[in-house]
Design a protein around this motif. Sequence first.
Motif, PDB file in Angstrom:
ATOM      1  N   ARG A  72      17.441   3.344   5.872  1.00  0.00           N
ATOM      2  CA  ARG A  72      17.446   3.445   7.332  1.00  0.00           C
ATOM      3  C   ARG A  72      16.433   2.498   7.956  1.00  0.00           C
ATOM      4  NH1 ARG A  72      16.057   9.380   8.829  1.00  0.00           N
ATOM      5  NH2 ARG A  72      14.657   8.884   7.126  1.00  0.00           N
ATOM      6  N   LEU A 121      10.271   2.290   5.819  1.00  0.00           N
ATOM      7  CA  LEU A 121       9.694   3.406   5.067  1.00  0.00           C
ATOM      8  C   LEU A 121      10.724   4.024   4.135  1.00  0.00           C
ATOM      9  CD1 LEU A 121       7.379   5.408   7.493  1.00  0.00           C
ATOM     10  CD2 LEU A 121       6.749   4.052   5.493  1.00  0.00           C
ATOM     11  N   ASP A 122      11.959   4.092   4.644  1.00  0.00           N
ATOM     12  CA  ASP A 122      13.027   4.661   3.821  1.00  0.00           C
ATOM     13  C   ASP A 122      13.252   3.784   2.582  1.00  0.00           C
ATOM     14  OD1 ASP A 122      14.874   6.739   3.483  1.00  0.00           O
ATOM     15  OD2 ASP A 122      16.515   5.469   4.173  1.00  0.00           O
ATOM     16  N   ARG A 146      -0.405   7.235  -3.705  1.00  0.00           N
ATOM     17  CA  ARG A 146      -1.639   7.497  -2.978  1.00  0.00           C
ATOM     18  C   ARG A 146      -2.777   7.615  -3.999  1.00  0.00           C
ATOM     19  NH1 ARG A 146      -1.422  12.700   0.457  1.00  0.00           N
ATOM     20  NH2 ARG A 146      -0.376  11.456   2.004  1.00  0.00           N
ATOM     21  N   ASP A 147      -3.838   6.891  -3.771  1.00  0.00           N
ATOM     22  CA  ASP A 147      -5.016   6.867  -4.644  1.00  0.00           C
ATOM     23  C   ASP A 147      -4.757   6.178  -5.985  1.00  0.00           C
ATOM     24  OD1 ASP A 147      -6.758   8.201  -2.864  1.00  0.00           O
ATOM     25  OD2 ASP A 147      -5.870  10.113  -3.423  1.00  0.00           O
ATOM     26  N   GLN A 187      -8.394   3.848   1.398  1.00  0.00           N
ATOM     27  CA  GLN A 187      -7.486   4.905   0.977  1.00  0.00           C
ATOM     28  C   GLN A 187      -7.286   5.822   2.180  1.00  0.00           C
ATOM     29  OE1 GLN A 187     -10.366   4.896  -2.478  1.00  0.00           O
ATOM     30  NE2 GLN A 187      -8.855   6.380  -3.205  1.00  0.00           N
ATOM     31  N   ARG A 188      -6.155   6.493   2.232  1.00  0.00           N
ATOM     32  CA  ARG A 188      -5.863   7.214   3.463  1.00  0.00           C
ATOM     33  C   ARG A 188      -5.068   8.472   3.151  1.00  0.00           C
ATOM     34  NH1 ARG A 188      -3.830   3.156   7.572  1.00  0.00           N
ATOM     35  NH2 ARG A 188      -6.076   2.825   7.653  1.00  0.00           N
ATOM     36  N   VAL A 189      -5.393   9.533   3.897  1.00  0.00           N
ATOM     37  CA  VAL A 189      -4.594  10.745   3.801  1.00  0.00           C
ATOM     38  C   VAL A 189      -4.552  11.350   5.195  1.00  0.00           C
ATOM     39  CG1 VAL A 189      -6.575  12.164   3.105  1.00  0.00           C
ATOM     40  CG2 VAL A 189      -4.281  12.927   2.549  1.00  0.00           C
ATOM     41  N   VAL A 190      -3.415  11.922   5.541  1.00  0.00           N
ATOM     42  CA  VAL A 190      -3.273  12.550   6.854  1.00  0.00           C
ATOM     43  C   VAL A 190      -3.004  14.035   6.642  1.00  0.00           C
ATOM     44  CG1 VAL A 190      -2.048  12.548   9.056  1.00  0.00           C
ATOM     45  CG2 VAL A 190      -2.380  10.398   7.816  1.00  0.00           C
ATOM     46  N   ARG A 201      10.458   4.487   0.196  1.00  0.00           N
ATOM     47  CA  ARG A 201      10.679   5.797  -0.424  1.00  0.00           C
ATOM     48  C   ARG A 201      11.744   5.687  -1.515  1.00  0.00           C
ATOM     49  NH1 ARG A 201      14.318   9.553  -0.193  1.00  0.00           N
ATOM     50  NH2 ARG A 201      15.518   8.427   1.371  1.00  0.00           N
ATOM     51  N   GLU A 230       0.831  -1.212   0.000  1.00  0.00           N
ATOM     52  CA  GLU A 230       0.000   0.000   0.000  1.00  0.00           C
ATOM     53  C   GLU A 230       0.866   1.264   0.000  1.00  0.00           C
ATOM     54  OE1 GLU A 230      -3.219   0.419  -0.259  1.00  0.00           O
ATOM     55  OE2 GLU A 230      -3.900  -1.659  -0.125  1.00  0.00           O
ATOM     56  N   VAL A 275       0.294  15.719   4.966  1.00  0.00           N
ATOM     57  CA  VAL A 275       1.458  15.057   5.551  1.00  0.00           C
ATOM     58  C   VAL A 275       2.080  14.175   4.474  1.00  0.00           C
ATOM     59  CG1 VAL A 275       2.239  13.433   7.311  1.00  0.00           C
ATOM     60  CG2 VAL A 275       0.476  15.127   7.847  1.00  0.00           C
ATOM     61  N   PRO A 276       3.361  14.352   4.202  1.00  0.00           N
ATOM     62  CA  PRO A 276       3.975  13.552   3.133  1.00  0.00           C
ATOM     63  C   PRO A 276       3.892  12.064   3.467  1.00  0.00           C
ATOM     64  CG  PRO A 276       5.532  15.169   4.031  1.00  0.00           C
ATOM     65  CD  PRO A 276       4.310  15.228   4.875  1.00  0.00           C
ATOM     66  N   ASP A 277       3.866  11.243   2.427  1.00  0.00           N
ATOM     67  CA  ASP A 277       3.779   9.801   2.628  1.00  0.00           C
ATOM     68  C   ASP A 277       5.012   9.249   3.339  1.00  0.00           C
ATOM     69  OD1 ASP A 277       1.352   9.747   1.317  1.00  0.00           O
ATOM     70  OD2 ASP A 277       2.299   9.594  -0.647  1.00  0.00           O
ATOM     71  N   PHE A 278       6.121   9.939   3.144  1.00  0.00           N
ATOM     72  CA  PHE A 278       7.359   9.453   3.741  1.00  0.00           C
ATOM     73  C   PHE A 278       8.059  10.583   4.469  1.00  0.00           C
ATOM     74  CE2 PHE A 278       6.393   6.817   0.131  1.00  0.00           C
ATOM     75  CZ  PHE A 278       6.520   5.549   0.669  1.00  0.00           C
ATOM     76  N   PRO A 279       8.721  10.265   5.580  1.00  0.00           N
ATOM     77  CA  PRO A 279       9.477  11.314   6.259  1.00  0.00           C
ATOM     78  C   PRO A 279      10.613  11.793   5.362  1.00  0.00           C
ATOM     79  CG  PRO A 279       9.872   9.153   7.259  1.00  0.00           C
ATOM     80  CD  PRO A 279       8.802   8.970   6.250  1.00  0.00           C
ATOM     81  N   PRO A 280      11.070  13.011   5.525  1.00  0.00           N
ATOM     82  CA  PRO A 280      12.153  13.496   4.667  1.00  0.00           C
ATOM     83  C   PRO A 280      13.399  12.627   4.832  1.00  0.00           C
ATOM     84  CG  PRO A 280      11.748  14.994   6.500  1.00  0.00           C
ATOM     85  CD  PRO A 280      10.652  13.989   6.515  1.00  0.00           C
ATOM     86  N   PRO A 281      14.214  12.530   3.786  1.00  0.00           N
ATOM     87  CA  PRO A 281      15.344  11.606   3.799  1.00  0.00           C
ATOM     88  C   PRO A 281      16.390  11.919   4.861  1.00  0.00           C
ATOM     89  CG  PRO A 281      15.336  12.966   1.820  1.00  0.00           C
ATOM     90  CD  PRO A 281      14.037  13.169   2.489  1.00  0.00           C
TER      91      PRO A 281
END
Lengths: 538, 665
Positions: free
Chosen positions: A252, A255-256, A71-72, B501-504, A259, A66, B579-585
């Motif tokens: 890391r 999630l990393d 997204r979507d 589906q999800r969004v924050v 990404r 997912e 809120v971005p899907d991923f934290p910044p690198p």
Amino acid sequence: MGPTSVPPLVSKVARSSERFRQNVVANTEAISRLEGALSDSRQGGGERYNLRHIERGKLLPRERVERLLDRDGHFLEIAPLAGFGIGDGVKVGAGLVGGVGLVSGVECLITCSESTVKGGSMNEYSVIKSRRLGEISAQNGLPAIHLVESGGADLPNQSKIFVPGGQAFRDITRASKARIPSICLVFGSSTAGGAYVPGMSDYTVMVDQAARVFLAGPPLVKMATNEEADEESLGGAAMHSRKSGVSDYLARDELDALRLGREIVAQLGYQKAGPSPASFVEDPLYDVDDLLGIVSPDPRTPFDVLEVIARLVDGSRFHAFKPEYGPTLVTGWATIHGYAVGILANQGVLFSEAAQKGAQFIALCNQKNVPLLFLQNITGFMVGTAYEQGGIIKHGAKLINAVSNSTVPAITVMMGASFGAGNYGMCGRAYGPRFLFSWPSHRIAVMGGEQLAGVLEIVKREAAAKSGAPVDELELEMMKTLLTRQIEKESSPYFATARLWDDGIIDPRQTRDIIGISLSAAHSAPVEGTMAFGVFRH
Amino acid sequence: MNGLFDRVLIANRGEIACRIARTCREMGLHSIAVYSDADADAPHVRAADEAVRIGEAAPSASYLNIEAVLDAARRTHAQAIHPGYGFLSENAAFARAVTEAGLVFIGPRAETIEAMGSKTAARRLMQRAGVPIVPGFDGGLASDEAFAEAAVTIGFPVLIKASAGGGGKGMAIVRQPADLPAALAQARRLARAAFGDDALLLERYVEAPRHVEVQIFGDTHGQVVHLFERECSVQRRFQKVIEESPSPAAQLTPELRDALCQAGVRAAQAMAYVGAGTCEFLLDQDGSFYFLEVNTRLQVEHPVTECVTGLDLVRLQLLVAMGASIGDLVGVPSSRGSAIECRLYAEDPDLDFLPVTGEVLVFEVPVGPGLRVDAGIASGSVVGIDYDPLLAKIIAFADTRAEALLRMRGALRRLRIVGLKTNLDFLRAVVGTDAFAAGQTHTHFIAEHFPCSPRRLPRADADLADALTVAAVFAARLRRDINPHLPALRSGFRNSRFRPQRVVFTFEGALHQVDYVDEGQGLFEVRVDGAAASKVQVRDDGPELRCVIDRRSRAYSVHGSETEVTVFTPALSYVLGLVPDFPPPVDAEVPGACVAPMPGRVVLVHVTVGETVVTGTPLLTLEAMKMEHTLTASSAGVVTAVHVESGQRVDAGALLALVSAEVAR
């Protein structure tokens, strides 16, 4: 073909009829059975193993998928019910999640180990499913993304998978050669043979402190060379990213890694080779829910396939080709989600004329590079003296010749019956459609159960008559009952989908969208027809 | 009339330049705009018949550059110059230079500007004319000691003002003697920066007064009329936010009102005033009033006077400058009905009304009877650091104040601005208070009613939930619409759905999770923050998105970017951060870093590398949008780096200095 140059089909469905209502009841029940099976397939290893997985700070495999997806964005899961009802420790889904989905705007083929099921280890059905997923990537030119966390071969069953399992690695590198990129994200174990998935992929990402990639783990190393080795220096992500070079990116955390996977796809600059869809797409004029009332759950009861087409194609607009000739095979052009498609749909038994028309139509689609959509509901070719003398075999052969040698993408939906050579002529599994889906009302076999039992009864009686021995009526009746039951079971869509005879059973109401997704995916590769076919017997 | 002209150069920008151009066009005059590099595509350039570039973005290089403006006038054969407000409008040297160049200056004579520019001279003149004035001390360049002595005589609290100033720049209230030296120093610096003159004056500070001003108009034949009063009490940072005419003050009896207006006329007569001007007064609760100053220009808030008198003040200015008689033009002026003006600013009410910059992505104004919007921006305009953050004025007019107020509330509900923070919700809140409705306004109205953040109406949770729902659905549809592969496929298609589906979103520091499923045909099932699921039917059958949420159909205006979604519900506006899907690198935050909170210019660097600082030690002073902001150390330590020097321009987010927690050896 301009989208509005063709008039829409006129629906004559009587929603208030008794048959319509009965069909709705039966089909709704069939769909809830399907949703029940799909729901089981989504449970992974079950609550206990899922919780244990989460407690380790890991994302559930399906959550990985997912988050990898846009997204979507869409995800068409392939063979979610592989291994259904097999038993023998094979879970529904065969320990793999796979499908076509949108990643960084690129349609990709995603494969993900179900690591909550026996640690993501591979069984016979996992291997079949994984090969099918690799085939979809290769045929349609979809970049492949492997999310790996697998204990490798299910060792007690190694004999069933060792030999065919090797093809997966060959497929990855051959896809690479064909400029179809492969990306591997390693979340956990990927050992022994499994280590060749990251090893063969074009881009490999490993999660720090989690990836374990080695040919042999510490116990085997100890056995083989008496070396004391720890897992991290033997096959950790940091080691592979800094020393061995097996990993290209050190993530890391999970999630990393996801990404990074998305970034890698984004930088591929991947361009689809086929034409773009029409920018303006009309919905069908008629309610898709009607399909549940139109389609009979019993494959012996016919239904009007034009009513189905009217609910699948853009604006319900269908340009019928040769409608007056061989009418038991409907042929014609339409667009689905903006993609041009040539449709071949059964409207009864195949006669010589219908088969000839089908062959001609396939050649025309190849001439203009238009993909094919087969809507199967076929009990077979017509039998009998007059038809044999009329050359039904050679006319059926023309259709099979055209289907076999056609090079435009083909998509097959098995709506009802799929019996006998009709399955072949209508692009069954063996004829390599890019995607093949079944409805819950689908039945597949060389022939129907009762028919088959009846044939065997006649053969037995003839044999008895020849030898003069009496017929044991009781035994014959028992044999017929057992055989009918066995054939019924084996022709069920669940029996078929468990064995990857299709790419999944689908809710008929989603057919239009699933065909759209399949067509779009097929357009990642060039859409090119051929004018070269085998010799036609005239 | 003797001095007919038909080519008018407008030496200004923004809404006032647009407004002047409009009247020029209506009168058949040829209008000429001037613009800086920052304004090449600005609305005022489009509003005029032609436009001339006059320099770089900095005001000193363009709108304050007398030579450049005159040069533009010469090149375009302008015959008259309208200075608008601000910039060169109250610059006597400019007025004189215009006249000397043989052009008509649309405003009072240079001597008048000069006289009124010096607050002290103005006070003396008013005193002689019998206009009451606030006790004060014209210190000019006097020493701190002299100011301190005078302050004691006047009595604390006192107000410090720049002698040459206006618009509240450099003003400060001092409540005790100890604070005086620091306040004087800052006021001098600001006065010098803004006006090139650091002369100051002191005044008694009247607590909770009303700010009431009289519109005066004189002509070249010595006639002066008044066009009634305006009340401009609702202010923040000494700048007006809401103005109206007539004043709703209860103590303003018809007699007192007339006395006030006549005082204005007397003041104008005392200096043989020509053109439009404003006499500002403080109105005390007991009905006494004190002269504050004369603004020798058209005021920002002039439209409310236009609404109640039915006159076009710019037209009057132009005709008077051509030599017409004001008496002939206005006859016996009368005031009818009630008008209210709200100023829309690019600013953050929750950060002490700090100006903000950004691009105006969407700007849609309400239209209807009794409504007027004077705007200097359009969708696509960029609001930079160089100019005043005033974006537009919304004016509502009706037969009664109550009706005008209803119109204003409705107009503010329907106004749409997206892309940068504004005071829109704050304005809605102010005009929504009972005190404002009752006309109980005074200059501390905001401090009293909105002492702290959030400065807006209380929100209903259900309204926020609707906004989140609409934002999620909108964003999903937007992403679907731009899918090049399957433009008609429902968003988030699954044949086997693992989860919704999800969004924050982030909103006011809190996270809000919206789960939803696109069921096709505009139907969604939505769950906000785990609450019960709602069925949402989207119908985009108009300019706005109409959503039926649980059988209630309302129109929402929604605007999305990559990082946020702005939703206007029928009640409020919401800027929801995605809120971005991923934290910044990489971890972006560096401990001890001093980062520019907004684009601006470094005025002063207070520290040097190696200096030891404690929490709160001033590190740098940044000037942005004409205001100074002192940035302090967020933790104790040693300054290890200073990346900027004074005078340098910096962008928002730029690293300015670094404080390391380690003790120096």
